[in-house]
Design a protein around this motif. Structure first.
Motif, PDB file in Angstrom:
ATOM      1  N   GLY A   1       0.799  -1.222   0.000  1.00 51.54           N
ATOM      2  CA  GLY A   1       0.000   0.000   0.000  1.00 51.54           C
ATOM      3  C   GLY A   1       0.829   1.268   0.000  1.00 51.54           C
ATOM      4  N   ILE A   2       2.140   1.137   0.040  1.00 52.45           N
ATOM      5  CA  ILE A   2       2.984   2.336   0.121  1.00 52.45           C
ATOM      6  C   ILE A   2       2.944   3.125  -1.193  1.00 52.45           C
TER       7      ILE A   2
ATOM      8  N   ALA B   1       0.333   3.564  -3.025  1.00 52.48           N
ATOM      9  CA  ALA B   1      -0.883   4.388  -2.967  1.00 52.48           C
ATOM     10  C   ALA B   1      -0.634   5.632  -2.107  1.00 52.48           C
ATOM     11  N   VAL B   2       0.128   5.464  -1.036  1.00 53.45           N
ATOM     12  CA  VAL B   2       0.458   6.619  -0.181  1.00 53.45           C
ATOM     13  C   VAL B   2       1.307   7.624  -0.967  1.00 53.45           C
ATOM     14  N   LEU B   3       2.279   7.110  -1.713  1.00 50.24           N
ATOM     15  CA  LEU B   3       3.173   8.003  -2.476  1.00 50.24           C
ATOM     16  C   LEU B   3       2.439   8.705  -3.601  1.00 50.24           C
ATOM     17  N   PHE B   4       1.607   7.948  -4.316  1.00 49.76           N
ATOM     18  CA  PHE B   4       1.019   8.490  -5.540  1.00 49.76           C
ATOM     19  C   PHE B   4      -0.206   9.380  -5.293  1.00 49.76           C
ATOM     20  N   VAL B   5      -0.574   9.585  -4.030  1.00 50.56           N
ATOM     21  CA  VAL B   5      -1.560  10.636  -3.755  1.00 50.56           C
ATOM     22  C   VAL B   5      -0.842  11.923  -3.337  1.00 50.56           C
TER      23      VAL B   5
ATOM     24  N   THR C   1      -9.134  10.539  -4.995  1.00 53.42           N
ATOM     25  CA  THR C   1      -7.687  10.770  -4.918  1.00 53.42           C
ATOM     26  C   THR C   1      -6.996  10.503  -6.244  1.00 53.42           C
TER      27      THR C   1
ATOM     28  N   LEU D   1      -6.559   7.518  -7.449  1.00 51.84           N
ATOM     29  CA  LEU D   1      -5.959   6.182  -7.437  1.00 51.84           C
ATOM     30  C   LEU D   1      -6.768   5.199  -8.270  1.00 51.84           C
TER      31      LEU D   1
ATOM     32  N   ARG E   1      -3.031  17.340  -6.028  1.00 46.49           N
ATOM     33  CA  ARG E   1      -2.707  16.581  -4.816  1.00 46.49           C
ATOM     34  C   ARG E   1      -2.058  17.430  -3.738  1.00 46.49           C
TER      35      ARG E   1
ATOM     36  N   ALA F   1      -0.072   2.842   5.113  1.00 47.65           N
ATOM     37  CA  ALA F   1       1.186   2.126   4.866  1.00 47.65           C
ATOM     38  C   ALA F   1       2.356   3.104   4.975  1.00 47.65           C
TER      39      ALA F   1
END
Lengths: 257, 335
Positions: free
Chosen positions: A94-95, A97-101, B60, B62, B87, B98
């Motif tokens: 899930g990292i 997803a954290v980076l790409f937001v 977002t 995603l 963003r 995460a």
């Protein structure tokens, strides 16, 4: 960009990955020449009375070639294992997803990750080669340092290609194990392709290995100079590596996380 | 369920029109309309699998919508990296946040600060500031690997705040926490109200009722109701007064039954419950009746539903008709 670079270096250190591949290649750098040096003694010890074993004369080139062979087979397999989760693992955790937001370009992230870790593979390979040169010199006689390091550089280009397709497959599939499985296939397929169609073996990605090996002279096989096919193969390896970086970006550009 | 039209509000922070996401033959989000007013804490409610997380992921960038569009702070959200600049205005906390486990919170927040273009020293200061806000300053230099779920959740909120976002999207921010962790996270969210518009998805209704000012309920991917929380509860209130007098309950009952607005009077132990057809008349007359009958009042209250009562009505078997009853009239201002 610098923040991504810092993170990559910190990751290499904190995960102790910076030790993994250098240790593997250095081990082969020691064991390659050692095997050549010890082989006659081992065979002599194993021979029964009256049995005569005739071995060809060996030199430092043989010890170094043994390193290159181990590095090509087991060293690159280790590299695949180390990098199979380089993208897939972050995606799974899930990292990504954290980076790409965050306001970060996906290509920047990939380029930095590719650059730092690709360089790490090359440096590991060359470090092992340096150890192999020194150890071959110690055990088997004065080495041809220039030719050996040139051969190692050609092998390093192939190592970068192996890293690049592992990187690509790790972005293409979500499972690190599947990425490793896919990455192993070309590792074994490329050597065979050259036997089916000679130009592919000479000018294709695997050509750098043949040219690199030919640079090393041994008591039974004189050294050959680098031909145009070596440079063609070198260019192909580097070009394919960059192409795989672009393909990785294409795979991840619109990926849903 | 019916996809109700959004309550029109001046310049919503988030505006969603006909957002749809299909996975194979399954419509996870089905023509969803939302209008989240700026400066509110918007409780985004729905049963498990109702499409909350899918919606937040589309907001977002995603996930790509199959149809429809979403705007945040006036800018259209586009999937992939097309919305990189947008963003800067959005903070997102995933349901299971995460991190790089080999980093410390200080390093991780500084790293995120760097992604927002902060200088190293500014990113470091911002990291410490946020660690203090979420109560993790004493663990600033420990590896994240050993953090509990509650600590990870608080760190997740901190990372969402690094860029000082206009809009904060929180996916189930407190659902997996113990009561103490939950209270801390909810207090933190409430304290952020003045800094950002907050969308908080949850299926834990008590949590939402504690902090939210607006409510949007979705079921099966479609909006069921969207309204200020206070209005939603008021509209959902049953017109039942509960009365307790010290003595003379029978006299009080007779007096109530004589009133034209009293539809039904019930006795429950020491209490009287009166169902009224005219709330205002009842509010005015009940104290007057108590005075006239010379009774001593112990308790007089209008039965107020909880958000859980309302939610169950909305997404239960009679949800569609209930939604029509409680839907905010078009053009209603935020509370």
């Amino acid at each position: 960009m610098s923040v991504l670079l810092r993170k990559e270096f910190l990751e290499l250190v904190r995960t102790r990955r910076f030790l993994a591949l250098p240790l593997v290649f250095v081990f082969f750098g020691i064991s390659g020449p050692a095997v050549i040096r010890l082989l006659p003694l081992l065979l002599e010890g194993a021979a029964t009375e009256g049995m005569q074993i005739v071995l060809p004369e060996t030199g430092p080139g043989d010890g170094f070639l043994q390193y290159l062979e181990l590095a090509r087979q087991l060293g690159l397999l280790a590299a695949i294992v180390v990098f199979m989760n380089i993208i897939a693992g972050e995606r799974k955790d899930g990292i990504l997803a954290v980076l790409f937001v965050k306001p970060v370009r996906r290509f920047s992230y990939l380029a930095v990750r590719f650059g730092v870790n690709g360089a790490y593979v090359i440096v590991s390979m060359l470090l092992g080669a340096l150890v192999a040169v020194l150890y071959a010199g110690l055990l088997l006689g004065p080495p041809e340092v220039g030719a050996m390091m040139a051969a190692a550089c050609l092998y390093a280009a192939y190592s970068l290609l192996v890293f690049s397709w592992t990187f690509f497959f790790s972005a293409l599939v979500r499972s690190p194990a599947a990425a490793a499985g896919l990455s192993v296939i070309p590792l074994f397929v490329f050597p065979f392709l050259g036997t089916f169609w000679a130009p592919l073996g000479t000018y294709g990605p695997y050509g750098v290995l043949a040219a690199g090996g030919a640079l090393i002279g041994t008591p039974t096989s004189p050294a050959a100079a680098l031909g145009v096919e070596a440079f063609a193969s070198l260019g192909l390896n580097l070009g394919l590596s960059l192409l795989l970086l672009v393909a990785t970006y294409a795979a991840l550009r619109k990926a849903e996380l | 369920m019916t996809g109700a039209a959004p309550a029109a509000t001046p310049e919503p922070a988030i505006h969603v029109r006909g957002l749809t996401r299909v996975f194979g033959s399954f419509r996870a989000v089905d023509e969803l309309h939302l209008a989240v007013p700026a400066g509110e804490i918007y409780g985004f409610l729905g049963p498990n699998g109702s499409g909350k997380t899918t919606t937040l992921k589309m907001l977002t960038g995603l996930l790509a919508p199959s149809a429809g569009e979403a705007y945040i702070a006036g800018e259209r959200v586009r999937p992939g990296e097309a919305s990189v600049e947008l963003r800067r205005k959005v903070g997102f906390l995933a349901e299971e946040p995460a991190f790089y486990p080999w980093m410390t919170p200080q390093e991780f927040l500084s790293f995120v600060g760097g992604l927002f273009g902060l200088s190293r020293s500014r990113a470091s200061d911002r990291a410490r500031e946020l660690l203090a806000t979420v109560g993790l300053l004493d663990r600033a230099d420990d590896r994240i690997r050993g953090f509990s779920r509650g600590m990870r959740q608080r760190l997740g909120i901190a990372q969402a705040l690094v860029g000082d976002p206009e809009v904060l999207l929180l996916d189930e921010p407190a659902s997996a926490l113990d009561p103490i962790g939950r209270r801390e996270v909810l207090e933190l969210i409430a304290a952020l109200k003045d800094h950002a518009t907050i969308v908080m998805s949850s299926h834990v209704l008590d949590d939402v009722q504690r902090v939210a000012t607006w409510i949007g309920v979705i079921s099966q991917g479609a909006l069921v109701v969207e309204s200020p929380l206070r209005d939603l509860l008021r509209r959902s209130a049953q017109p039942v007064f509960q009365i307790e007098v010290a003595e003379g309950r029978e006299r009080m009952r007779s007096a109530l039954e004589a009133e034209p607005w009293a539809q039904e009077v019930l006795e429950e132990g020491t209490l009287l419950r009166v169902l009224t057809s005219d709330l205002e008349a009842a509010e005015r007359r009940i104290p007057a009746l108590i005075t006239r009958e010379e009774l001593r009042l112990v308790d007089l209250s209008l039965l107020v539903p909880t958000l859980e009562d309302v939610f169950l009505r909305l997404v239960g078997p009679t949800g569609a008709s209930a939604a029509d009853e409680v839907q905010a009239p078009a053009g209603e201002e935020p509370a």
